[in-house]
Motif scaffolding. Structure first.
Motif, mmCIF file in Angstrom:
data_model
loop_
_atom_site.group_PDB
_atom_site.id
_atom_site.type_symbol
_atom_site.label_atom_id
_atom_site.label_comp_id
_atom_site.label_asym_id
_atom_site.label_seq_id
_atom_site.Cartn_x
_atom_site.Cartn_y
_atom_site.Cartn_z
ATOM 1 N N MET A 1 0.769 -1.185 -0.099
ATOM 2 C CA MET A 1 -0.040 -0.083 0.140
ATOM 3 C C MET A 1 0.932 1.082 0.029
ATOM 4 S SD MET A 1 -3.099 -1.355 -0.025
ATOM 5 C CE MET A 1 -3.942 -2.842 0.270
ATOM 6 N N ALA A 2 0.291 2.382 -0.481
ATOM 7 C CA ALA A 2 1.049 3.486 -0.314
ATOM 8 C C ALA A 2 0.350 4.631 0.455
ATOM 9 C CB ALA A 2 1.134 4.080 -1.842
ATOM 10 N N TYR A 3 0.936 5.309 1.280
ATOM 11 C CA TYR A 3 0.200 6.395 2.235
ATOM 12 C C TYR A 3 0.991 7.562 2.328
ATOM 13 C CZ TYR A 3 -1.177 1.839 4.473
ATOM 14 O OH TYR A 3 -1.932 0.491 4.441
ATOM 15 N N VAL A 4 -0.055 8.796 2.173
ATOM 16 C CA VAL A 4 0.438 10.037 2.387
ATOM 17 C C VAL A 4 0.932 10.329 4.030
ATOM 18 C CG1 VAL A 4 -0.158 12.412 2.472
ATOM 19 C CG2 VAL A 4 -0.900 10.890 0.452
ATOM 20 N N THR A 5 1.987 10.364 4.146
ATOM 21 C CA THR A 5 2.564 10.616 5.439
ATOM 22 C C THR A 5 2.838 12.119 6.045
ATOM 23 O OG1 THR A 5 4.634 9.993 4.982
ATOM 24 C CG2 THR A 5 3.267 8.207 5.760
ATOM 25 N N HIS A 6 3.286 12.729 5.174
ATOM 26 C CA HIS A 6 3.805 14.263 5.635
ATOM 27 C C HIS A 6 3.244 15.322 4.567
ATOM 28 C CE1 HIS A 6 6.590 11.537 7.561
ATOM 29 N NE2 HIS A 6 6.704 12.575 8.583
ATOM 30 N N VAL A 7 2.788 16.293 4.832
ATOM 31 C CA VAL A 7 2.322 17.400 3.910
ATOM 32 C C VAL A 7 3.062 18.920 4.261
ATOM 33 C CG1 VAL A 7 0.368 18.568 2.829
ATOM 34 C CG2 VAL A 7 0.262 16.169 3.195
ATOM 35 N N ALA A 8 3.575 19.630 3.576
ATOM 36 C CA ALA A 8 4.108 20.730 3.980
ATOM 37 C C ALA A 8 3.723 21.716 2.702
ATOM 38 C CB ALA A 8 5.447 20.600 4.348
ATOM 39 N N SER A 9 3.845 23.150 3.185
ATOM 40 C CA SER A 9 3.988 24.058 2.062
ATOM 41 C C SER A 9 5.040 25.193 2.568
ATOM 42 C CB SER A 9 2.431 24.724 1.863
ATOM 43 O OG SER A 9 2.284 25.321 3.257
ATOM 44 N N ALA A 107 11.307 25.342 -3.555
ATOM 45 C CA ALA A 107 11.500 24.056 -3.505
ATOM 46 C C ALA A 107 12.474 23.621 -2.250
ATOM 47 C CB ALA A 107 12.342 23.300 -4.823
ATOM 48 N N LYS A 108 13.476 24.255 -2.174
ATOM 49 C CA LYS A 108 14.489 23.921 -1.027
ATOM 50 C C LYS A 108 13.594 24.275 0.307
ATOM 51 C CE LYS A 108 19.051 24.749 0.665
ATOM 52 N NZ LYS A 108 20.440 25.328 0.455
ATOM 53 N N ALA A 109 12.794 25.217 0.305
ATOM 54 C CA ALA A 109 12.177 25.570 1.676
ATOM 55 C C ALA A 109 10.946 24.915 1.959
ATOM 56 C CB ALA A 109 11.654 26.902 1.609
ATOM 57 N N VAL A 110 10.349 24.341 1.070
ATOM 58 C CA VAL A 110 9.345 23.056 1.416
ATOM 59 C C VAL A 110 10.117 21.741 1.814
ATOM 60 C CG1 VAL A 110 8.822 22.062 -0.682
ATOM 61 C CG2 VAL A 110 6.974 22.617 0.524
ATOM 62 N N VAL A 111 11.038 21.434 1.250
ATOM 63 C CA VAL A 111 12.041 20.166 1.856
ATOM 64 C C VAL A 111 12.101 20.364 3.399
ATOM 65 C CG1 VAL A 111 14.123 18.854 1.439
ATOM 66 C CG2 VAL A 111 12.784 19.397 -0.403
ATOM 67 N N LYS A 112 12.488 21.582 3.772
ATOM 68 C CA LYS A 112 12.933 21.812 4.902
ATOM 69 C C LYS A 112 11.695 21.902 5.899
ATOM 70 C CE LYS A 112 14.899 25.463 8.081
ATOM 71 N NZ LYS A 112 15.483 26.881 8.111
ATOM 72 N N LYS A 113 10.641 22.110 5.438
ATOM 73 C CA LYS A 113 9.266 22.182 6.181
ATOM 74 C C LYS A 113 9.108 20.643 6.538
ATOM 75 C CE LYS A 113 8.131 26.607 6.540
ATOM 76 N NZ LYS A 113 6.918 27.015 5.826
ATOM 77 N N ILE A 114 9.327 19.790 5.427
ATOM 78 C CA ILE A 114 8.730 18.352 5.409
ATOM 79 C C ILE A 114 9.715 17.769 6.573
ATOM 80 C CG2 ILE A 114 9.435 16.176 4.250
ATOM 81 C CD1 ILE A 114 6.642 17.417 3.474
ATOM 82 N N GLN A 115 11.139 18.021 6.635
ATOM 83 C CA GLN A 115 11.950 17.904 7.696
ATOM 84 C C GLN A 115 11.461 18.049 9.171
ATOM 85 O OE1 GLN A 115 15.700 19.173 5.674
ATOM 86 N NE2 GLN A 115 16.445 17.291 6.306
ATOM 87 N N GLU A 116 11.145 19.323 9.241
ATOM 88 C CA GLU A 116 10.435 19.935 10.358
ATOM 89 C C GLU A 116 9.409 18.935 10.929
ATOM 90 O OE1 GLU A 116 9.989 24.009 9.555
ATOM 91 O OE2 GLU A 116 12.266 24.389 9.650
ATOM 92 N N GLY A 118 9.028 16.084 10.854
ATOM 93 C CA GLY A 118 9.596 14.810 11.180
ATOM 94 C C GLY A 118 10.003 13.741 10.139
ATOM 95 N N CYS A 119 9.818 14.012 8.771
ATOM 96 C CA CYS A 119 10.303 13.151 7.873
ATOM 97 C C CYS A 119 11.890 13.014 8.044
ATOM 98 C CB CYS A 119 9.887 13.640 6.414
ATOM 99 S SG CYS A 119 10.254 12.458 5.129
ATOM 100 N N ARG A 120 12.188 12.004 7.785
ATOM 101 C CA ARG A 120 13.938 11.661 7.790
ATOM 102 C C ARG A 120 14.218 11.307 6.382
ATOM 103 N NH1 ARG A 120 15.069 6.739 11.731
ATOM 104 N NH2 ARG A 120 17.077 7.226 10.935
ATOM 105 N N MET A 121 14.819 12.361 5.845
ATOM 106 C CA MET A 121 15.519 12.717 4.348
ATOM 107 C C MET A 121 16.295 11.564 4.017
ATOM 108 S SD MET A 121 13.947 15.153 2.823
ATOM 109 C CE MET A 121 12.260 14.964 3.841
ATOM 110 N N GLU A 122 16.907 10.772 4.944
ATOM 111 C CA GLU A 122 17.916 9.617 4.313
ATOM 112 C C GLU A 122 17.056 8.523 4.314
ATOM 113 O OE1 GLU A 122 17.456 9.432 8.827
ATOM 114 O OE2 GLU A 122 17.630 10.931 7.512
ATOM 115 N N LYS A 123 15.512 8.593 4.486
ATOM 116 C CA LYS A 123 14.957 7.508 4.035
ATOM 117 C C LYS A 123 14.256 7.530 2.632
ATOM 118 C CE LYS A 123 13.807 5.479 8.789
ATOM 119 N NZ LYS A 123 14.476 4.144 8.228
#
Length: 380
Positions: A1-9, A107-116, A118-123
């Motif tokens: 299955m595929a799940y939406v886990t994090h959303v940011a803007s 784009a870079k700013a929204v990736v930072k928001k995703i990290q904040e 709790g998303c671990r970017m190494e995954k």
């Protein structure tokens, strides 16, 4: 299955209120006739858009212009002498510089928001980017992987020019990657910047002036994972409905020597309404089952006030309460093309006390289709 886990803007640091937009178009640089200015004022007042984010500091530009200067320093992104020359209408090259720096910053700013969140970017092992307002080479996905040091990405691509429903196309691709085993954590970044293409040609028809009024700048980020989290939503198979061959004339984007020229045909709303009537019953059966529309969270792309009115006129109709997320985004952000659905989705996911387990995302493609995807809340 595929799940939406994090959303940011993410948004640029500048914005224009409705009153400021009216004042902007009244500036002599546009040289619009009184009739055109009256129509612009009526459209803005009726649009329900109170503010629109912009990556270009238009206030600074016009302040310098009024003081007799021939250039403007734009702090975001820092580009000197962008608006130069006697006609104050930058070239496609000048606009491309502002567009590329703007979308990359967002784009870079929204990736930072995703990290904040709790998303671990190494995954993250797959990256999908989406834009419909410009292009760069290497593509945005390649740049983002390098800039954000996403070392474990095994696949990546840009899924561009999919219009306002771009998020649904990206969710479709992310779901396919996860179900096929090619990825476990997909990062989606949708970003569009329309202000760099603002055109001051006084000979433009209303169909090309309208996008200048409605469209702003922003970015949205979504993570789709094979492993659900406590507040995640399962992504079902999207549905697509073609609007007919002639519908491709409803939204057209062309490159001119003075920037991108976007046209919104007056038949767009009617074509969309006719197509929705044909598939509405089928889609409702698929999404609702035996539920009522008020038992579903609706994430509808607020392309404009008339677009949302189409959904209120369907049978059965969606109510203002059911469209509250879309209407709030339209009022506070306007139409930001592909990221807009991310903002509406985020509004819905921020409501913690909702007891609804089904959500439906609907957005139009670039003139030729309308897309829908169903989400189911994970209750594990």
């Amino acid at each position: 299955m595929a799940y939406v886990t994090h959303v940011a803007s993410a948004f640029p640091p500048f914005s224009l209120t409705k009153e400021e937009m009216i004042k902007l178009f009244e500036h002599p640089v546009y040289n619009y006739s009184d009739d055109v200015l009256e129509r612009i004022g009526r459209i803005l007042k009726a649009s329900d858009i109170s503010t629109r984010p912009t990556a270009v500091n238009m206030k600074q530009f016009y302040r310098d212009l009024d003081e007799g200067k021939c250039s403007c320093s734009i702090p975001y992104p820092t580009v000197n002498n962008l608006f130069r020359g006697s006609n104050y209408n930058p070239s496609i090259t000048d606009r491309a510089v502002v567009w590329e720096r703007s979308v990359k910053s967002l784009a870079k700013a929204v990736v930072k928001k995703i990290q904040e969140k709790g998303c671990r970017m190494e995954k993250v092992d797959c990256v999908i980017t989406n834009t419909s307002t410009g292009f760069c080479l290497p593509n945005l996905d390649t740049w983002l992987i390098q800039e954000c040091n996403l070392q474990n990405v095994a696949s990546h691509f840009s899924l561009d020019n999919t219009g306002c429903g771009g998020l649904i196309s990206c969710l479709d691709a992310a779901r396919s990657h996860i179900l096929s085993g090619r990825a476990r954590n997909v990062l989606i970044v949708t970003v569009d910047c329309c202000t760099p293409h603002l055109n001051t040609n006084s000979q433009l028809k209303m169909e090309s002036i309208l996008p200048n009024i409605l469209f702003g700048d922003g970015a949205g980020g979504v993570v789709v994972s094979s492993i659900p989290t406590k507040e995640s939503w399962k992504v079902e198979l999207p549905r697509y409905a073609l609007l007919g061959f002639k519908s491709r004339q409803n939204i057209q984007l062309s490159i001119t020597d003075k920037g991108y020229l976007l046209k919104l045909n007056k038949n767009l709303v009617g074509t969309l309404q006719a197509a929705l009537k044909e598939v509405w019953t089928e889609w409702l059966t698929d999404v609702l089952g035996n539920q009522n529309t008020n038992e579903v969270e609706w994430i509808i792309h607020p392309g404009g006030k008339k677009i949302l009115e189409v959904f209120k006129a369907l049978d059965p109709p969606l109510t203002a309460e059911e469209l509250r997320y879309s209407e709030n985004v339209m009022r506070t952000k306007g139409n930001l093309v592909s990221p807009t659905l991310v903002f509406v989705l985020q509004e819905m996911m921020n409501v913690k006390d909702s007891n609804k387990d089904t959500a439906c995302i609907i957005g139009p493609g670039p003139g030729t289709e309308i897309k829908m995807v169903k989400l189911e809340k994970y209750n594990g």
